[in-house]
Enzyme design. Structure first.
Site, PDB file in Angstrom:
ATOM      1  CB  SER A 120      18.436  25.801  15.168  1.00 18.93           C
ATOM      2  OG  SER A 120      18.265  24.742  16.092  1.00 18.93           O
TER       3      SER A 120
ATOM      4  CE1 TYR B 130      21.339  23.245  22.601  1.00 15.68           C
ATOM      5  CE2 TYR B 130      20.315  22.419  20.601  1.00 15.68           C
ATOM      6  CZ  TYR B 130      20.247  23.173  21.756  1.00 15.68           C
ATOM      7  OH  TYR B 130      19.110  23.851  22.064  1.00 15.68           O
TER       8      TYR B 130
ATOM      9  CB  THR C 136      23.123  26.240  23.367  1.00 10.72           C
ATOM     10  OG1 THR C 136      22.820  27.236  22.392  1.00 10.72           O
ATOM     11  CG2 THR C 136      21.967  26.159  24.349  1.00 10.72           C
TER      12      THR C 136
ATOM     13  CE  LYS D 248      20.357  31.122  22.798  1.00 10.22           C
ATOM     14  NZ  LYS D 248      19.423  30.339  23.613  1.00 10.22           N
TER      15      LYS D 248
ATOM     16  CG  HIS E 166      16.778  26.719  25.981  1.00 13.92           C
ATOM     17  ND1 HIS E 166      18.021  26.560  25.428  1.00 13.92           N
ATOM     18  CD2 HIS E 166      15.936  26.031  25.169  1.00 13.92           C
ATOM     19  CE1 HIS E 166      17.936  25.804  24.349  1.00 13.92           C
ATOM     20  NE2 HIS E 166      16.681  25.476  24.160  1.00 13.92           N
TER      21      HIS E 166
END
Length: 431
Positions: free
Chosen positions: A137, A161, A187, A303, A327
């Site tokens: 992550s 991100y 993402t 994503k 999500h």
């Protein structure tokens, strides 16, 4: 058939796991981690602080999207086929050069320290032991380098991100490459935080306490930028209360180094302030993807894709894969369920890139249905976090093992000896 003419018993992780549990019960030992998702979540809730449980369990608004994810799976029925030799089953797949023992990976979930003190490292070890890829992550509680050391050569990807700093984006991607990540998962659906009612009712956002920002505080570009933040005048503060003092103490402990030194230096507060200014970038557009492509040799998956037109645009912009995702229902209330979106996306890309799916996956039957509708693999999220909360590394290991076993048995009982035999003819819509 053996030399004696006796049929050999079926093998595979499904039967192995079943008898492991049943044999334990005969000795008075019961699963430490509940097999039922509902019971697992209940146990996790008692193990976690209210704020941590709310952050993981909650969705956007009325949580309609979370319900839509489950309803979408329940609208498809598996059609088992009989009298096929499924005594030996192959559940393995390969996606973009990454081998998977079973067709799923562990989704990137931020702030895992709220579930267990070992956080991402415990998950990394469990995933490595089972040969299941772990997607690091961007909002991790432990730096990617620490997780890499825990995984050895096991497969891992990195979730990105896109921040307001392209220099930071480039640095994070470079670190992921050095850590042996074999893909970047960009993402797209979290350029702003969704309206998460459970968190708002508790007035709690973990990042403001310095949680879930380890990828930033371990990044040289981010750390260098902190000096500029320290030179700026701090924002006006509110009235000092006992709660505020407690928050400062908690915050100081979240930054690398001595808690007391962090309080004196102001680095911990500066890091949170810098993070808020850096995350995320609502202006992100298709044109920005060229920058990412120029700065990594790794495959890039997008994503958060739910619309066929966006899937087609991803292919046209040279992306290597798609993750159909909402999500976990945490961003847009009332959004389409991912399994409802999957067929349209698969049709749009027409086999040119692999399509994965996450959000709402709870069982081996869910994995089977997603594959039947065209997914190459799926992502698992909340279940492994609940396992982490209940049993740490061992808890994650059991959740992974249970899902692998469930899928293995579902595949075999549906008449498929390998993932390759699962197709659109394996399911039908509910009437």
């Amino acid at each position: 058939m053996s030399d004696s003419g006796t049929e050999r018993p079926a093998v595979g992780i499904g039967r192995e796991r079943q008898f492991e549990v049943y044999a334990g019960g005969a000795r008075g030992a019961y699963p430490r981690v509940p097999v039922s998702f509902e019971k697992l979540e209940q146990r996790a809730r008692t193990a976690m602080a209210p704020e941590g449980y709310a952050y993981v369990a909650g969705g956007a608004g009325t949580e309609e999207t979370m319900r839509a994810n489950r309803a979408a799976f329940e609208r498809w029925h598996i059609i088992p086929r009989m009298l096929r030799d499924v005594s030996v089953r192959d559940t393995s797949v390969e996606v973009l050069g990454t081998p998977m023992t079973s067709p799923f990976a562990l989704c990137p979930v931020g702030v895992l320290e709220m579930a267990h003190r070992d956080a991402d490292v415990a998950v990394a070890r469990a995933a490595a032991a089972e040969g299941v890829p772990f997607i690091f992550s961007n909002q991790a509680s432990r730096p990617m380098e620490e997780c890499t050391r825990a995984m050895g050569d096991a497969p891992r990807w990195f979730q990105l991100y896109w921040s307001t700093s392209n220099e930071l984006v480039s640095s994070l991607v470079s670190r992921a490459e050095k850590c042996g990540c074999s893909a970047i998962v960009l993402t797209l659906d979290t350029t702003m935080l969704g309206w998460r009612v459970r968190d708002l009712d508790l007035a709690y956002l973990p990042f403001l306490r310095g949680k879930g920002i380890a990828q930033y505080t371990s990044d040289p570009v981010f750390v260098e930028a902190l000096q500029e933040t320290l030179r700026q005048a701090p924002p006006p503060g509110g009235r000092m209360t006992l709660a505020a003092i407690g928050s400062l103490w908690e915050l100081a402990g979240s930054y690398p180094g001595s808690r007391v030194a962090n309080l004196r230096s102001g680095l911990a507060r500066a890091a949170v302030r810098r993070f808020v200014e850096t995350y995320s970038r609502p202006s992100l557009s298709w044109d920005d993807l060229a920058f990412l492509r120029e700065h990594t040799r790794l495959p890039i998956l997008l994503k958060g894709i739910l619309h066929p037109a966006d899937a087609l645009a991803a292919v046209e912009h040279g992306m290597d894969g798609i993750v159909v995702s909402n999500h976990g229902g945490r961003q847009v209330d009332g959004a389409i369920g991912t399994l409802d979106a999957l067929p349209g996306v698969v049709k749009a890309v027409d086999g040119r890139v692999p399509v994965l799916l996450d959000s709402g996956v709870r069982s081996g039957a869910d994995v089977f249905r997603a594959l039947a509708l065209g997914a190459s693999a799926v992502g698992l999220g909340r279940p492994y976090v609940w396992g982490l909360a209940v049993g740490g590394e061992a808890g994650v290991h059991e959740v992974i093992r249970n899902l692998r076993a469930d899928f293995d048995l579902t595949m075999g009982l549906a008449g498929c000896a390998s993932v390759r035999e699962i197709g659109r003819e394996s399911v039908q819509p509910a009437r």
